[in-house]
Motif scaffolding. Structure first.
Motif, PDB file in Angstrom:
ATOM      1  N   GLY A 152       4.482   8.888  -9.263  1.00 39.84           N
ATOM      2  CA  GLY A 152       5.923   9.164  -9.961  1.00 39.84           C
ATOM      3  C   GLY A 152       7.185   9.151  -9.170  1.00 39.84           C
ATOM      4  O   GLY A 152       8.481   9.094  -9.865  1.00 39.84           O
ATOM      5  N   TRP A 153       7.105   8.327  -8.541  1.00 35.41           N
ATOM      6  CA  TRP A 153       8.371   7.556  -7.442  1.00 35.41           C
ATOM      7  C   TRP A 153       9.198   6.333  -7.729  1.00 35.41           C
ATOM      8  O   TRP A 153       7.609   5.156  -8.706  1.00 35.41           O
ATOM      9  N   ARG A 154       9.570   6.064  -7.640  1.00 29.61           N
ATOM     10  CA  ARG A 154      10.058   4.949  -8.361  1.00 29.61           C
ATOM     11  C   ARG A 154      10.853   4.096  -6.490  1.00 29.61           C
ATOM     12  O   ARG A 154      11.622   4.650  -6.003  1.00 29.61           O
ATOM     13  N   VAL A 155      10.602   2.808  -6.242  1.00 29.95           N
ATOM     14  CA  VAL A 155      11.019   2.306  -5.216  1.00 29.95           C
ATOM     15  C   VAL A 155      12.657   2.095  -5.766  1.00 29.95           C
ATOM     16  O   VAL A 155      13.476   0.780  -6.568  1.00 29.95           O
ATOM     17  N   THR A 156      14.468   2.270  -4.528  1.00 32.17           N
ATOM     18  CA  THR A 156      14.858   1.860  -4.989  1.00 32.17           C
ATOM     19  C   THR A 156      15.904   0.753  -4.041  1.00 32.17           C
ATOM     20  O   THR A 156      16.792   0.347  -3.919  1.00 32.17           O
ATOM     21  N   GLY A 157      15.062   0.383  -3.077  1.00 31.93           N
ATOM     22  CA  GLY A 157      15.768  -0.564  -2.367  1.00 31.93           C
ATOM     23  C   GLY A 157      14.571  -0.391  -1.450  1.00 31.93           C
ATOM     24  O   GLY A 157      13.986  -0.134  -0.714  1.00 31.93           O
ATOM     25  N   PHE A 158      14.984  -1.832  -0.893  1.00 31.24           N
ATOM     26  CA  PHE A 158      14.277  -2.130   0.561  1.00 31.24           C
ATOM     27  C   PHE A 158      14.549  -3.613   1.434  1.00 31.24           C
ATOM     28  O   PHE A 158      14.964  -4.914   0.522  1.00 31.24           O
ATOM     29  N   GLY A 159      14.542  -3.372   2.500  1.00 36.40           N
ATOM     30  CA  GLY A 159      15.566  -4.487   3.033  1.00 36.40           C
ATOM     31  C   GLY A 159      15.197  -3.923   4.758  1.00 36.40           C
ATOM     32  O   GLY A 159      14.520  -3.380   4.829  1.00 36.40           O
ATOM     33  N   THR A 160      16.198  -4.618   5.635  1.00 33.10           N
ATOM     34  CA  THR A 160      15.991  -4.744   6.355  1.00 33.10           C
ATOM     35  C   THR A 160      17.359  -4.165   7.621  1.00 33.10           C
ATOM     36  O   THR A 160      19.003  -4.365   6.743  1.00 33.10           O
ATOM     37  N   VAL A 161      17.093  -3.759   8.380  1.00 35.36           N
ATOM     38  CA  VAL A 161      18.513  -2.736   8.819  1.00 35.36           C
ATOM     39  C   VAL A 161      18.331  -3.580  10.092  1.00 35.36           C
ATOM     40  O   VAL A 161      17.560  -3.428  11.206  1.00 35.36           O
ATOM     41  N   GLU A 221       0.624  -1.153  -0.363  1.00 36.11           N
ATOM     42  CA  GLU A 221      -0.160  -0.201   0.056  1.00 36.11           C
ATOM     43  C   GLU A 221       1.066   1.317   0.242  1.00 36.11           C
ATOM     44  O   GLU A 221       0.338   2.107  -0.816  1.00 36.11           O
ATOM     45  N   VAL A 222       1.845   1.644   0.889  1.00 29.13           N
ATOM     46  CA  VAL A 222       2.226   2.437   1.401  1.00 29.13           C
ATOM     47  C   VAL A 222       3.817   3.319  -1.387  1.00 29.13           C
ATOM     48  O   VAL A 222       3.763   3.901  -1.014  1.00 29.13           O
ATOM     49  N   ILE A 223       4.089   1.656  -1.219  1.00 29.56           N
ATOM     50  CA  ILE A 223       4.789   1.534  -2.597  1.00 29.56           C
ATOM     51  C   ILE A 223       3.777   2.001  -3.233  1.00 29.56           C
ATOM     52  O   ILE A 223       4.008   2.823  -4.281  1.00 29.56           O
ATOM     53  N   ALA A 224       2.192   1.732  -3.699  1.00 29.70           N
ATOM     54  CA  ALA A 224       1.456   1.962  -4.642  1.00 29.70           C
ATOM     55  C   ALA A 224       1.398   3.283  -4.670  1.00 29.70           C
ATOM     56  O   ALA A 224       0.921   4.730  -5.073  1.00 29.70           O
ATOM     57  N   LEU A 225       1.280   4.335  -2.961  1.00 32.22           N
ATOM     58  CA  LEU A 225       1.398   5.194  -2.627  1.00 32.22           C
ATOM     59  C   LEU A 225       1.837   6.529  -3.220  1.00 32.22           C
ATOM     60  O   LEU A 225       1.520   7.260  -4.803  1.00 32.22           O
TER      61      LEU A 225
END
Length: 252
Positions: free
Chosen positions: A180-189, A171-175
């Motif tokens: 006009g944004w693009r995802v450049t990374g997703f992971g855990t720290v 839902e956050v990504i779709a928003l």
């Protein structure tokens, strides 16, 4: 989620309750560095900067930072507790920031996205203040990617109540991507230990997490009784590490 008035409820204890060790802070600054452009300096925004947990460290690592925070009392604490020549704290929200358009290279929303009331408006405002190619560091939990800290199990409805505060990842990504944004990374720290279990319990007693505002007084009392009993068995045991999500987006 019950909203929290930080001017009346948590500003006095927030810095202590949410304190980071130097090692934890460096872990996060390192994770942010990997997600940001290599050039320095970078102009940054710390949106929902609170008592300045991250703001001075961001300025020291990347360049000048504006901390945007709606709570007058939280800003007061930040200004007195952690002054830095590269930091300014201003009143504002994610939906309305008092900074010029195209003025920042990145923005951090660290542990604050769940407080944003009008998320579509915040997405547009972030697009206004960031330059094209600017990065958004969104450090938040997601209802379907929950870090499940060790102490949460001692509270009835703990996981359920905490997860309900947050949106699912898709839902956050779709928003953002629809705007006009693009995802450049997703992971855990993986955040290193916060100290001993006893030290962590002392900070939890201050109830500076949004989770505690979602429970009834009886649920809080029962949960803390169970947690206190468990910690008393070995208060000097190190608090476990756990991995927390970090979503990075770029303004196209």
């Amino acid at each position: 989620m019950r909203s929290i008035d930080y001017d009346t409820e948590q500003h006095q204890d927030y810095a202590r309750g949410r304190a980071l060790t130097q090692q934890q802070l460096q872990v996060w600054i390192g994770a942010f560095a990997e997600a940001l452009p290599e050039r320095r300096p970078l102009a940054g925004l710390d949106v929902g900067s609170g008592t300045g947990r991250f703001t001075p460290a961001l300025a020291g690592a990347f360049g000048p930072v504006v901390g945007v925070e709606p709570s007058d009392r939280m800003r007061e604490v930040a200004q007195t507790r952690s002054p830095h020549p590269g930091v300014r704290y201003l009143p504002g929200t994610a939906e309305e920031m008092p900074v010029p358009s195209d003025s920042a290279d990145y923005a951090l929303l660290g542990w604050s996205w769940h407080h944003v009331q009008d998320k579509p408006r915040a997405v547009r405002e972030l697009a206004r203040v960031l330059r094209t190619g600017g990065r958004l560091l969104l450090r938040t939990n997601f209802s379907d990617h929950h870090p499940r800290p060790w102490w949460l199990e001692y509270f009835r409805r703990g996981y359920e109540a905490d997860a309900a505060i947050f949106q699912p990842l898709h839902e956050v990504i779709a928003l953002f991507t629809s705007a006009g944004w693009r995802v450049t990374g997703f992971g855990t720290v993986t955040e290193s230990s916060a100290g001993t279990r006893g030290e962590m319990l002392a900070r939890l007693r201050l109830r500076t997490l949004s989770f505690f505002a979602q429970l009834s007084p009886d649920e809080l009392q029962t949960g803390f009784d169970r947690l206190e009993q468990a910690v008393a068995a070995d208060p000097d045991a190190p608090a476990p590490e756990f991995a927390e999500p970090l979503l990075t987006l770029e303004l196209c």
